[in-house]
Motif scaffolding. Structure first.
Motif, PDB file in Angstrom:
ATOM      1  N   LEU A  86      32.189  -2.313  16.016  1.00 20.68           N
ATOM      2  CA  LEU A  86      30.991  -1.590  15.574  1.00 20.68           C
ATOM      3  C   LEU A  86      31.359  -0.208  15.025  1.00 20.68           C
ATOM      4  O   LEU A  86      30.817   0.225  14.014  1.00 20.68           O
ATOM      5  CB  LEU A  86      29.998  -1.441  16.730  1.00 20.68           C
ATOM      6  CG  LEU A  86      28.744  -2.303  16.709  1.00 20.68           C
ATOM      7  CD1 LEU A  86      27.910  -2.033  15.467  1.00 20.68           C
ATOM      8  CD2 LEU A  86      29.067  -3.766  16.779  1.00 20.68           C
ATOM      9  N   ALA A  87      32.274   0.459  15.707  1.00 24.05           N
ATOM     10  CA  ALA A  87      32.640   1.816  15.295  1.00 24.05           C
ATOM     11  C   ALA A  87      33.175   1.836  13.862  1.00 24.05           C
ATOM     12  O   ALA A  87      33.040   2.830  13.157  1.00 24.05           O
ATOM     13  CB  ALA A  87      33.669   2.395  16.255  1.00 24.05           C
ATOM     14  N   LYS A  88      33.778   0.722  13.430  1.00 19.48           N
ATOM     15  CA  LYS A  88      34.302   0.641  12.071  1.00 19.48           C
ATOM     16  C   LYS A  88      33.216   0.338  11.049  1.00 19.48           C
ATOM     17  O   LYS A  88      33.429   0.467   9.852  1.00 19.48           O
ATOM     18  CB  LYS A  88      35.392  -0.435  12.001  1.00 19.48           C
ATOM     19  CG  LYS A  88      36.682  -0.007  12.663  1.00 19.48           C
ATOM     20  CD  LYS A  88      37.667  -1.168  12.714  1.00 19.48           C
ATOM     21  CE  LYS A  88      39.058  -0.681  13.101  1.00 19.48           C
ATOM     22  NZ  LYS A  88      39.059   0.277  14.238  1.00 19.48           N
ATOM     23  N   GLN A  89      32.063  -0.113  11.533  1.00 16.99           N
ATOM     24  CA  GLN A  89      30.963  -0.452  10.620  1.00 16.99           C
ATOM     25  C   GLN A  89      29.926   0.656  10.523  1.00 16.99           C
ATOM     26  O   GLN A  89      28.954   0.536   9.786  1.00 16.99           O
ATOM     27  CB  GLN A  89      30.257  -1.721  11.120  1.00 16.99           C
ATOM     28  CG  GLN A  89      31.148  -2.935  11.115  1.00 16.99           C
ATOM     29  CD  GLN A  89      30.470  -4.162  11.695  1.00 16.99           C
ATOM     30  OE1 GLN A  89      30.884  -5.260  11.467  1.00 16.99           O
ATOM     31  NE2 GLN A  89      29.402  -3.955  12.452  1.00 16.99           N
ATOM     32  N   THR A  90      30.115   1.701  11.280  1.00 15.57           N
ATOM     33  CA  THR A  90      29.082   2.735  11.358  1.00 15.57           C
ATOM     34  C   THR A  90      29.620   4.120  11.020  1.00 15.57           C
ATOM     35  O   THR A  90      29.148   5.127  11.541  1.00 15.57           O
ATOM     36  CB  THR A  90      28.468   2.780  12.776  1.00 15.57           C
ATOM     37  OG1 THR A  90      29.522   2.954  13.720  1.00 15.57           O
ATOM     38  CG2 THR A  90      27.701   1.509  13.099  1.00 15.57           C
ATOM     39  N   LEU A  91      30.619   4.169  10.151  1.00  9.33           N
ATOM     40  CA  LEU A  91      31.102   5.476   9.704  1.00  9.33           C
ATOM     41  C   LEU A  91      30.001   6.153   8.901  1.00  9.33           C
ATOM     42  O   LEU A  91      29.811   7.367   8.974  1.00  9.33           O
ATOM     43  CB  LEU A  91      32.366   5.307   8.843  1.00  9.33           C
ATOM     44  CG  LEU A  91      33.547   4.655   9.553  1.00  9.33           C
ATOM     45  CD1 LEU A  91      34.743   4.542   8.620  1.00  9.33           C
ATOM     46  CD2 LEU A  91      33.918   5.422  10.812  1.00  9.33           C
ATOM     47  N   ASN A  92      29.255   5.362   8.157  1.00 10.63           N
ATOM     48  CA  ASN A  92      28.131   5.869   7.376  1.00 10.63           C
ATOM     49  C   ASN A  92      26.855   5.141   7.776  1.00 10.63           C
ATOM     50  O   ASN A  92      26.910   3.998   8.243  1.00 10.63           O
ATOM     51  CB  ASN A  92      28.354   5.638   5.868  1.00 10.63           C
ATOM     52  CG  ASN A  92      29.531   6.421   5.315  1.00 10.63           C
ATOM     53  OD1 ASN A  92      30.132   6.014   4.341  1.00 10.63           O
ATOM     54  ND2 ASN A  92      29.876   7.538   5.935  1.00 10.63           N
ATOM     55  N   ALA A  93      25.721   5.790   7.573  1.00 10.85           N
ATOM     56  CA  ALA A  93      24.415   5.177   7.819  1.00 10.85           C
ATOM     57  C   ALA A  93      23.527   5.473   6.612  1.00 10.85           C
ATOM     58  O   ALA A  93      23.372   6.642   6.227  1.00 10.85           O
ATOM     59  CB  ALA A  93      23.780   5.749   9.089  1.00 10.85           C
ATOM     60  N   ARG A  94      22.994   4.452   5.996  1.00  9.09           N
ATOM     61  CA  ARG A  94      22.124   4.663   4.832  1.00  9.09           C
ATOM     62  C   ARG A  94      20.812   5.310   5.255  1.00  9.09           C
ATOM     63  O   ARG A  94      20.109   4.788   6.127  1.00  9.09           O
ATOM     64  CB  ARG A  94      21.815   3.329   4.135  1.00  9.09           C
ATOM     65  CG  ARG A  94      23.007   2.707   3.416  1.00  9.09           C
ATOM     66  CD  ARG A  94      22.595   1.394   2.770  1.00  9.09           C
ATOM     67  NE  ARG A  94      21.666   1.598   1.681  1.00  9.09           N
ATOM     68  CZ  ARG A  94      22.028   1.754   0.401  1.00  9.09           C
ATOM     69  NH1 ARG A  94      23.301   1.704   0.071  1.00  9.09           N
ATOM     70  NH2 ARG A  94      21.122   1.943  -0.533  1.00  9.09           N
ATOM     71  N   SER A  95      20.476   6.426   4.603  1.00  7.29           N
ATOM     72  CA  SER A  95      19.228   7.122   4.943  1.00  7.29           C
ATOM     73  C   SER A  95      18.017   6.216   4.706  1.00  7.29           C
ATOM     74  O   SER A  95      17.010   6.332   5.406  1.00  7.29           O
ATOM     75  CB  SER A  95      19.099   8.396   4.104  1.00  7.29           C
ATOM     76  OG  SER A  95      19.229   8.104   2.727  1.00  7.29           O
ATOM     77  N   GLU A  96      18.132   5.318   3.744  1.00  8.36           N
ATOM     78  CA  GLU A  96      17.003   4.446   3.388  1.00  8.36           C
ATOM     79  C   GLU A  96      16.655   3.438   4.485  1.00  8.36           C
ATOM     80  O   GLU A  96      15.559   2.897   4.501  1.00  8.36           O
ATOM     81  CB  GLU A  96      17.322   3.671   2.094  1.00  8.36           C
ATOM     82  CG  GLU A  96      17.487   4.542   0.844  1.00  8.36           C
ATOM     83  CD  GLU A  96      18.925   5.022   0.655  1.00  8.36           C
ATOM     84  OE1 GLU A  96      19.701   5.044   1.653  1.00  8.36           O
ATOM     85  OE2 GLU A  96      19.274   5.385  -0.486  1.00  8.36           O
ATOM     86  N   SER A  97      17.608   3.138   5.367  1.00  3.75           N
ATOM     87  CA  SER A  97      17.340   2.067   6.341  1.00  3.75           C
ATOM     88  C   SER A  97      17.584   2.471   7.799  1.00  3.75           C
ATOM     89  O   SER A  97      17.645   1.628   8.685  1.00  3.75           O
ATOM     90  CB  SER A  97      18.189   0.838   5.982  1.00  3.75           C
ATOM     91  OG  SER A  97      19.547   1.189   5.834  1.00  3.75           O
ATOM     92  N   LEU A  98      17.711   3.781   8.033  1.00  8.51           N
ATOM     93  CA  LEU A  98      17.944   4.295   9.397  1.00  8.51           C
ATOM     94  C   LEU A  98      16.981   3.746  10.440  1.00  8.51           C
ATOM     95  O   LEU A  98      17.359   3.498  11.577  1.00  8.51           O
ATOM     96  CB  LEU A  98      17.704   5.808   9.422  1.00  8.51           C
ATOM     97  CG  LEU A  98      18.670   6.730   8.751  1.00  8.51           C
ATOM     98  CD1 LEU A  98      18.202   8.144   8.993  1.00  8.51           C
ATOM     99  CD2 LEU A  98      20.029   6.478   9.346  1.00  8.51           C
ATOM    100  N   TRP A  99      15.724   3.594  10.037  1.00  5.65           N
ATOM    101  CA  TRP A  99      14.664   3.291  11.006  1.00  5.65           C
ATOM    102  C   TRP A  99      14.615   1.813  11.359  1.00  5.65           C
ATOM    103  O   TRP A  99      13.982   1.435  12.324  1.00  5.65           O
ATOM    104  CB  TRP A  99      13.314   3.748  10.466  1.00  5.65           C
ATOM    105  CG  TRP A  99      13.381   5.165  10.026  1.00  5.65           C
ATOM    106  CD1 TRP A  99      13.466   5.631   8.744  1.00  5.65           C
ATOM    107  CD2 TRP A  99      13.439   6.314  10.867  1.00  5.65           C
ATOM    108  NE1 TRP A  99      13.570   6.992   8.741  1.00  5.65           N
ATOM    109  CE2 TRP A  99      13.553   7.443  10.020  1.00  5.65           C
ATOM    110  CE3 TRP A  99      13.403   6.509  12.253  1.00  5.65           C
ATOM    111  CZ2 TRP A  99      13.636   8.745  10.519  1.00  5.65           C
ATOM    112  CZ3 TRP A  99      13.481   7.787  12.739  1.00  5.65           C
ATOM    113  CH2 TRP A  99      13.587   8.899  11.877  1.00  5.65           C
ATOM    114  N   GLU A 100      15.276   0.983  10.566  1.00 11.16           N
ATOM    115  CA  GLU A 100      15.236  -0.460  10.833  1.00 11.16           C
ATOM    116  C   GLU A 100      16.502  -0.982  11.501  1.00 11.16           C
ATOM    117  O   GLU A 100      16.449  -1.912  12.296  1.00 11.16           O
ATOM    118  CB  GLU A 100      15.035  -1.238   9.526  1.00 11.16           C
ATOM    119  CG  GLU A 100      13.712  -0.984   8.839  1.00 11.16           C
ATOM    120  CD  GLU A 100      13.911  -0.299   7.511  1.00 11.16           C
ATOM    121  OE1 GLU A 100      14.685  -0.811   6.680  1.00 11.16           O
ATOM    122  OE2 GLU A 100      13.294   0.782   7.302  1.00 11.16           O
TER     123      GLU A 100
END
Length: 259
Positions: A86-100
């Motif tokens: 998971l840590a390798k998949q979450t270096l970035n978070a898209r602002s457009e989909s944070l809430w989902e």
DNA sequence: CCAGACGTTGTT
DNA sequence: GTCTGG
DNA sequence: CCAGACGTTGTT
DNA sequence: GTCTGG
């Protein structure tokens, strides 16, 4: 995008000035920072997949400097193996989909943070050649990025893992040129917060609508865009890669200036 | 029902 | 051995 | 950082 | 924990 950053001691200390407005508080914060960074090597260049510790200020304790690893692990993760994946998949978070997104939505609600770096890196491509670029602020201040964090593995046996993620948004025109994929390919950049947006991002009672304006791409003139010598190794480096001026990039330089 | 995912960027 | 992808 | 690829032929 | 896909 935004898979590498630099984070030097000077920039980290400079930031203390912005986190408080009376001199006693600033002095206390500087002391905390020096303590925190005493044994922390400066990072002139580091890849996100190495999960370096980055300087953050959290929503819960906005005046307490912390070091969180780059790569967020949500609390529902079961085991170490899954955590490192998971840590390798979450270096970035898209602002457009944070809430989902299951990995981010709880953090988006109540575990937002500021991530302090002095630059981030991106490749510009020309045919088979690529030119590493370093983006930093034109005013020489550290960059304050919008971040999310989560704490994982708070068991009796081990020390919990504190991980963070850099929120991204659409690239501004200069970043789109540097990051030249054109056409249907969408170019991204980290969310860079000015001092006003920093207060909003850390406000405990902010709702999605309040935070939306933070996701506007930083104005072109906020950043300096420089080609740098790409590090040979992907290992974290103490030194910031030196600036280069290859003739192949003259046109790009011109295009950026004309924006 | 239950196992498996849970993410981003760039296709130069 | 070296490059790529995550 | 470090695991994984690293290639071709020929098409139930 | 919650959602998706088979």
């Amino acid at each position: 995008m935004c898979y590498s950053v630099s984070s030097l001691t000077k920039a980290r200390l400079d930031y203390a000035r912005h986190r408080a407005d009376d001199s006693a508080l600033i002095a206390a914060l500087e002391k905390e920072l020096e303590e925190l960074l005493r044994n922390e090597p400066p990072l002139g260049w580091v890849n996100g997949f190495a999960h370096p510790r980055l300087l953050v200020f959290t929503q819960k304790e906005p005046l307490m400097p912390r070091l969180f690893r780059w790569g967020l692990v949500p609390p529902w993760v079961r085991d170490r193996e899954q955590a490192s994946q998971l840590a390798k998949q979450t270096l970035n978070a898209r602002s457009e989909s944070l809430w989902e997104k299951p990995s981010f939505r709880e953090s988006a609600k109540g575990q937002r943070c500021l991530i302090i770096v002095d630059g981030f890196f991106e490749y510009h491509h020309q045919g088979k050649t690529k030119f590493l670029h370093r983006m930093s602020r034109t005013d020489e201040e550290p960059l304050c990025l919008a971040g999310l964090y989560a704490v994982w593995g708070a068991t009796p046996t081990g020390i919990p893992y504190h991980g963070c993620s850099i929120v991204t948004t659409q690239a501004n025109p200069a970043m789109a040129l540097v990051h030249n994929q054109s056409k249907s390919g969408e170019s991204r950049m980290p969310v860079i917060l000015d001092s006003n947006q920093q207060r909003v991002w850390l406000a405990p009672d902010a709702d999605p609508a309040d935070l939306q304006p933070c996701f506007r791409p930083a104005p072109v003139e906020t950043l300096r865009y420089e080609a740098v010598q790409a590090p040979h190794s992907s290992a974290p480096s103490h030194d910031t890669p030196p600036v280069i001026q290859p003739p192949e990039l003259w046109i790009l330089r011109q295009e950026i200036t004309l924006l």
